[in-house]
Motif scaffolding. Structure first.
Motif, short mmCIF file in Angstrom:
data_model
loop_
_atom_site.label_atom_id
_atom_site.label_comp_id
_atom_site.label_asym_id
_atom_site.label_seq_id
_atom_site.Cartn_x
_atom_site.Cartn_y
_atom_site.Cartn_z
N MET A 109 0.82 -1.21 0.00
CA MET A 109 0.00 0.00 0.00
C MET A 109 0.86 1.26 0.00
O MET A 109 1.82 1.36 0.75
CB MET A 109 -0.90 -0.02 1.25
CG MET A 109 -1.99 1.03 1.26
SD MET A 109 -1.43 2.70 1.53
CE MET A 109 -2.53 3.29 2.74
N HIS A 110 0.52 2.20 -0.88
CA HIS A 110 1.25 3.47 -0.92
C HIS A 110 0.35 4.56 -1.47
O HIS A 110 -0.60 4.29 -2.20
CB HIS A 110 2.51 3.36 -1.77
CG HIS A 110 2.30 2.80 -3.15
ND1 HIS A 110 2.16 1.44 -3.37
CD2 HIS A 110 2.19 3.39 -4.35
CE1 HIS A 110 1.98 1.24 -4.67
NE2 HIS A 110 1.98 2.40 -5.29
N ILE A 111 0.70 5.76 -1.10
CA ILE A 111 0.05 6.94 -1.67
C ILE A 111 1.10 7.73 -2.43
O ILE A 111 2.20 7.97 -1.93
CB ILE A 111 -0.63 7.79 -0.57
CG1 ILE A 111 -1.95 7.12 -0.18
CG2 ILE A 111 -0.84 9.22 -1.03
CD1 ILE A 111 -2.85 7.95 0.67
N HIS A 112 0.75 8.10 -3.66
CA HIS A 112 1.58 9.01 -4.44
C HIS A 112 1.17 10.43 -4.05
O HIS A 112 -0.02 10.78 -4.13
CB HIS A 112 1.32 8.87 -5.93
CG HIS A 112 1.66 7.53 -6.52
ND1 HIS A 112 2.78 7.30 -7.28
CD2 HIS A 112 1.00 6.34 -6.46
CE1 HIS A 112 2.79 6.04 -7.68
NE2 HIS A 112 1.73 5.42 -7.20
N LEU A 113 2.13 11.25 -3.68
CA LEU A 113 1.90 12.68 -3.44
C LEU A 113 2.60 13.42 -4.58
O LEU A 113 3.83 13.34 -4.73
CB LEU A 113 2.50 13.08 -2.09
CG LEU A 113 2.58 14.57 -1.76
CD1 LEU A 113 1.23 15.25 -1.80
CD2 LEU A 113 3.23 14.77 -0.39
N LEU A 114 1.78 14.07 -5.41
CA LEU A 114 2.29 14.68 -6.64
C LEU A 114 2.00 16.17 -6.65
O LEU A 114 0.91 16.60 -6.25
CB LEU A 114 1.58 14.06 -7.85
CG LEU A 114 1.85 12.58 -8.11
CD1 LEU A 114 0.61 11.92 -8.67
CD2 LEU A 114 3.02 12.42 -9.04
N GLY A 115 2.95 16.95 -7.14
CA GLY A 115 2.71 18.37 -7.26
C GLY A 115 3.89 19.08 -7.88
O GLY A 115 4.85 18.45 -8.33
N GLY A 116 3.78 20.40 -7.93
CA GLY A 116 4.86 21.21 -8.50
C GLY A 116 4.61 21.59 -9.94
O GLY A 116 5.43 22.29 -10.55
N ARG A 117 3.53 21.10 -10.52
CA ARG A 117 3.12 21.53 -11.86
C ARG A 117 1.61 21.33 -11.97
O ARG A 117 1.01 20.62 -11.13
CB ARG A 117 3.83 20.74 -12.95
CG ARG A 117 3.44 19.27 -13.05
CD ARG A 117 4.03 18.65 -14.31
NE ARG A 117 3.84 17.21 -14.40
CZ ARG A 117 2.75 16.60 -14.89
NH1 ARG A 117 1.71 17.32 -15.28
NH2 ARG A 117 2.69 15.29 -14.95
N ALA A 118 1.00 21.91 -13.01
CA ALA A 118 -0.41 21.65 -13.26
C ALA A 118 -0.55 20.19 -13.67
O ALA A 118 0.14 19.73 -14.59
CB ALA A 118 -0.93 22.57 -14.35
N LEU A 119 -1.39 19.44 -12.98
CA LEU A 119 -1.45 17.98 -13.15
C LEU A 119 -2.50 17.53 -14.15
O LEU A 119 -2.59 16.32 -14.44
CB LEU A 119 -1.69 17.32 -11.79
CG LEU A 119 -0.55 17.53 -10.79
CD1 LEU A 119 -0.98 17.13 -9.39
CD2 LEU A 119 0.69 16.75 -11.22
N GLY A 120 -3.30 18.43 -14.67
CA GLY A 120 -4.28 18.03 -15.68
C GLY A 120 -5.46 17.30 -15.07
O GLY A 120 -5.60 17.20 -13.85
N GLY A 121 -6.29 16.76 -15.95
CA GLY A 121 -7.49 16.06 -15.50
C GLY A 121 -7.15 14.76 -14.79
O GLY A 121 -6.03 14.25 -14.93
N LEU A 122 -8.10 14.23 -14.06
CA LEU A 122 -7.83 13.04 -13.26
C LEU A 122 -7.48 11.84 -14.11
O LEU A 122 -6.52 11.12 -13.84
CB LEU A 122 -9.05 12.73 -12.38
CG LEU A 122 -8.90 11.54 -11.44
CD1 LEU A 122 -7.72 11.74 -10.49
CD2 LEU A 122 -10.18 11.34 -10.65
N LEU A 123 -8.26 11.59 -15.17
CA LEU A 123 -8.07 10.41 -16.02
C LEU A 123 -8.31 10.79 -17.47
O LEU A 123 -9.06 11.72 -17.75
CB LEU A 123 -9.08 9.31 -15.64
CG LEU A 123 -8.93 8.62 -14.29
CD1 LEU A 123 -10.12 7.72 -14.06
CD2 LEU A 123 -7.65 7.81 -14.24
N PRO A 124 -7.73 10.02 -18.40
CA PRO A 124 -8.11 10.22 -19.80
C PRO A 124 -9.59 9.94 -19.98
O PRO A 124 -10.18 9.17 -19.21
CB PRO A 124 -7.27 9.18 -20.56
CG PRO A 124 -6.29 8.64 -19.58
CD PRO A 124 -6.78 8.93 -18.22
N ALA A 125 -10.18 10.53 -21.01
CA ALA A 125 -11.61 10.29 -21.26
C ALA A 125 -11.86 8.82 -21.52
O ALA A 125 -11.00 8.10 -22.05
CB ALA A 125 -12.05 11.12 -22.45
N MET A 126 -13.05 8.33 -21.17
CA MET A 126 -13.41 6.91 -21.41
C MET A 126 -13.66 6.66 -22.88
O MET A 126 -14.09 7.51 -23.60
CB MET A 126 -14.65 6.54 -20.60
CG MET A 126 -14.34 6.34 -19.14
SD MET A 126 -15.83 5.95 -18.19
CE MET A 126 -16.22 4.34 -18.87
#
Ligand code: AMP
Length: 126
Positions: A109-126
């Motif tokens: 189990m892990h959590i990614h902590l991401l930042g420092g740039r605009a990260l865009g949308g959560l997921l690509p479109a379906m």
């Protein structure tokens, strides 16, 4: 049904000191280190020291002390690494992948902590 914990996974080896990492914080129950293939200027992994495969396993089976320790560390790191949302921008994203559909590569189990740039949308479109 849950997946059995494999103590030969990479993060278990990092916790045992068998392979190196770039740690940035350690508490009684948790460890945070830099992702080896960063996807953003700040890309930190936070893991519990206990043997849990997914967030759901952790939430179900970890002690309250482990959960508090882990949760607080994630929040503290977001602040310490200057990933706090402000009126001008900033912020961060937390991701915890579980299983094949989420492309979980490391079954600890892990959590990614991401930042420092605009990260865009959560997921690509379906
Ligand atoms: P996930 O797909 O959520 O399981 O992500 C696993 C993450 O672990 C990936 O982002 C990898 O780049 C990262 N990773 C794999 N091996 C290491 C390592 N030895 N040290 C640091 N990060 C690693």
């Amino acid at each position: 049904m849950t997946i059995a914990y494999d103590d030969q996974n990479i993060f278990a080896k990092i916790l045992r000191g068998e392979i190196p990492s770039e740690p940035i914080a350690e508490t009684e129950h948790s460890l945070a280190f830099r992702d080896i293939r960063p996807q953003a200027p700040v890309h930190v992994l936070v893991i519990p020291k206990g043997a849990y495969v997914t967030y759901a396993d952790f939430a179900r089976d970890a002690s309250e002390a482990e959960i508090v320790d882990f949760t607080r560390l994630v929040g503290q790191l977001a602040e310490e690494l200057d990933l706090v949302p402000s009126p001008g921008g900033g912020g961060h994203r937390l991701i915890s992948n579980a299983g094949a559909d989420a492309h979980q590569e490391v079954p600890h189990m892990h959590i990614h902590l991401l930042g420092g740039r605009a990260l865009g949308g959560l997921l690509p479109a379906m």
